[in-house]
Design a protein around this motif. Structure first.
Motif, PDB file in Angstrom:
ATOM      1  N   MET A   1       0.840  -1.191   0.000  1.00 57.75           N
ATOM      2  CA  MET A   1       0.000   0.000   0.000  1.00 57.75           C
ATOM      3  C   MET A   1       0.879   1.247   0.000  1.00 57.75           C
TER       4      MET A   1
ATOM      5  N   LEU B   1     -10.365  -9.752  11.398  1.00 53.95           N
ATOM      6  CA  LEU B   1      -9.871  -8.797  10.400  1.00 53.95           C
ATOM      7  C   LEU B   1      -9.234  -7.543  11.016  1.00 53.95           C
TER       8      LEU B   1
ATOM      9  N   THR C   1      -3.604  -1.697  10.399  1.00 60.13           N
ATOM     10  CA  THR C   1      -2.349  -1.275   9.768  1.00 60.13           C
ATOM     11  C   THR C   1      -2.564  -0.105   8.807  1.00 60.13           C
TER      12      THR C   1
ATOM     13  N   LEU D   1      -3.022  -1.787  -5.913  1.00 60.47           N
ATOM     14  CA  LEU D   1      -2.420  -2.928  -5.239  1.00 60.47           C
ATOM     15  C   LEU D   1      -3.453  -3.847  -4.591  1.00 60.47           C
ATOM     16  N   SER D   2      -4.704  -3.713  -4.979  1.00 61.42           N
ATOM     17  CA  SER D   2      -5.707  -4.610  -4.425  1.00 61.42           C
ATOM     18  C   SER D   2      -6.501  -5.277  -5.541  1.00 61.42           C
TER      19      SER D   2
ATOM     20  N   TRP E   1     -10.473  -7.520  -6.083  1.00 62.18           N
ATOM     21  CA  TRP E   1     -11.535  -7.187  -5.151  1.00 62.18           C
ATOM     22  C   TRP E   1     -12.886  -7.114  -5.846  1.00 62.18           C
TER      23      TRP E   1
ATOM     24  N   THR F   1       1.506   0.980   4.941  1.00 62.19           N
ATOM     25  CA  THR F   1       1.468  -0.160   5.854  1.00 62.19           C
ATOM     26  C   THR F   1       2.789  -0.895   5.755  1.00 62.19           C
TER      27      THR F   1
ATOM     28  N   SER G   1       3.688  -3.684   6.930  1.00 54.59           N
ATOM     29  CA  SER G   1       3.699  -5.146   6.853  1.00 54.59           C
ATOM     30  C   SER G   1       2.557  -5.694   5.996  1.00 54.59           C
ATOM     31  N   GLY G   2       1.990  -4.901   5.170  1.00 52.31           N
ATOM     32  CA  GLY G   2       0.900  -5.419   4.359  1.00 52.31           C
ATOM     33  C   GLY G   2       0.433  -4.409   3.355  1.00 52.31           C
ATOM     34  N   SER G   3      -0.537  -4.787   2.568  1.00 46.50           N
ATOM     35  CA  SER G   3      -1.077  -3.867   1.576  1.00 46.50           C
ATOM     36  C   SER G   3      -2.584  -3.944   1.627  1.00 46.50           C
ATOM     37  N   LEU G   4      -3.217  -3.001   0.953  1.00 44.44           N
ATOM     38  CA  LEU G   4      -4.670  -3.015   0.889  1.00 44.44           C
ATOM     39  C   LEU G   4      -5.140  -4.324   0.249  1.00 44.44           C
ATOM     40  N   GLY G   5      -4.343  -4.784  -0.727  1.00 42.98           N
ATOM     41  CA  GLY G   5      -4.667  -6.061  -1.369  1.00 42.98           C
ATOM     42  C   GLY G   5      -4.649  -7.205  -0.369  1.00 42.98           C
TER      43      GLY G   5
ATOM     44  N   ILE H   1      -5.219  -6.984   2.822  1.00 40.70           N
ATOM     45  CA  ILE H   1      -6.360  -6.840   3.733  1.00 40.70           C
ATOM     46  C   ILE H   1      -7.641  -7.319   3.044  1.00 40.70           C
ATOM     47  N   CYS H   2      -7.784  -6.948   1.758  1.00 43.66           N
ATOM     48  CA  CYS H   2      -8.965  -7.390   1.008  1.00 43.66           C
ATOM     49  C   CYS H   2      -8.974  -8.906   0.869  1.00 43.66           C
TER      50      CYS H   2
ATOM     51  N   LYS I   1      -7.645 -10.996   2.945  1.00 42.70           N
ATOM     52  CA  LYS I   1      -7.989 -11.544   4.257  1.00 42.70           C
ATOM     53  C   LYS I   1      -9.512 -11.440   4.477  1.00 42.70           C
ATOM     54  N   ALA I   2     -10.076 -10.285   4.095  1.00 47.59           N
ATOM     55  CA  ALA I   2     -11.530 -10.084   4.267  1.00 47.59           C
ATOM     56  C   ALA I   2     -12.299 -11.119   3.459  1.00 47.59           C
ATOM     57  N   GLU I   3     -11.824 -11.359   2.244  1.00 48.47           N
ATOM     58  CA  GLU I   3     -12.501 -12.334   1.385  1.00 48.47           C
ATOM     59  C   GLU I   3     -12.408 -13.735   1.993  1.00 48.47           C
TER      60      GLU I   3
END
Lengths: 260, 54
Positions: A1, A207, A213, A249-250, A253, B5, B7-11, B13-14, B16-18
């Protein structure tokens, strides 16, 4: 991110709000046809102007008023039944509440359809604590023999509840006073927070450590987690837009949202 | 540009949510809506009554 070095314009900037240090921003939210515009007109008089929300064919009305030597800008948000962003109006209202950080949000409820209207109020409570509930159309409720226990409602909601009949001009003086008190911090609010079913709460707990973060976010991590669990792709776009988080970067989704 | 972040990215987190969503038998989205409606219903029952005409 990635966080962009050049911070993008906030929603306040994007709609041309130029409040000064002593000027408070008030958001007016509510279902369609609850008398929101009547209240907006009563509070602002002729001090208002209208246009469209940037890039949208949705009316944007804002006006101002003075009270106790303080200046207030009031934004009439599009009428919505929810903030779960299934429509462009819901997305606009949600994004304003999330990213413009209004000093007070007045949620206007129709006293004749309390239950349906409370759905929206409860959703607003999850975004901001600085809320006043304006229970409008009390005259209509009386005609229908509806009796609402206002002190109990105030206790249940944890925010001030002002009963109004805006068309008759009743309750508006009290509404101005409460807006002043909440905006200046003279009155603290503790809105009711929904405790979800165990499945949802468990998922939020799973979550949360990941969502926390996201630094520099003005939003509650719990609320972000709920939206991500809800599979709300439009919220992800808004996060990216207003917090300058790199959306690229996501990947995947949208697919997960569609499949959900 | 600086990392938001460490240690992570929005990707991530998404993703993980999925994964959390998929691990549940029932739709979390439907449950979230149902819980909001349930709260609104509960509050309404506590504060609303109808005046009886004599």
């Amino acid at each position: 991110m990635i966080f962009s070095a050049e911070k993008k314009k906030s929603r306040k900037d994007q709609i041309g709000l130029s409040e000064t240090k002593s000027q408070f921003t008030i958001a007016l939210a509510g279902n369609p046809n609850v008398g929101k515009s009547t209240i907006f007109n009563a509070l602002t008089g002729l001090h208002q102007h209208t246009g469209n929300w940037p890039g949208k064919t949705v009316d944007n009305a804002q006006g101002d008023f003075q009270y106790r030597q303080k200046s207030f800008i009031i934004i009439d948000l599009p009428g919505t039944y929810s903030l779960l962003a299934h429509t462009v109006e819901e997305q606009i209202a949600r994004d304003f509440l999330c990213f413009a950080n209004p000093d007070v949000t007045v949620v206007v409820l129709d006293a004749t359809c309390l239950e349906r209207n409370l759905n929206l109020a409860l959703q607003v409570f999850e975004i901001t604590p600085k809320v006043i509930v304006c229970l409008n159309l009390m005259d209509e409720a009386q005609k229908k023999d509806l009796v609402i226990d206002l002190p109990s409602l105030e206790r249940e909601l944890g925010v001030p509840v002002i009963a109004t009949s805006a068309r008759q001009g009743e309750g508006l003086k009290e509404l101005r006073e409460k807006i002043y008190q909440v905006a200046t911090g003279a009155l603290q609010t503790r809105p009711r927070q929904i405790v979800y079913s165990s499945d949802v709460e468990e998922a939020v707990r799973d979550l949360l450590p990941h969502v926390e973060t996201i630094a520099n976010s003005p939003l509650s991590p719990r609320w972000i987690a709920l939206r991500l669990l809800d599979g709300d792709g439009s919220f992800l776009d808004s996060l990216s837009n207003y917090l300058s988080i790199d959306r690229a970067l996501s990947p995947g989704w949208e697919e997960s949202k569609c499949a959900h | 540009m600086r990392p938001l972040t460490p240690s992570g990215s929005l990707g991530d987190i998404c993703g993980k949510a999925e994964s959390v969503r998929n691990s549940k038998l029932n739709s979390l989205s439907d449950q979230i809506v149902a819980d909001i409606y349930g709260n609104a219903e509960l509050i309404t029952k506590q504060v609303l009554s109808k005046r009886k005409r004599i």
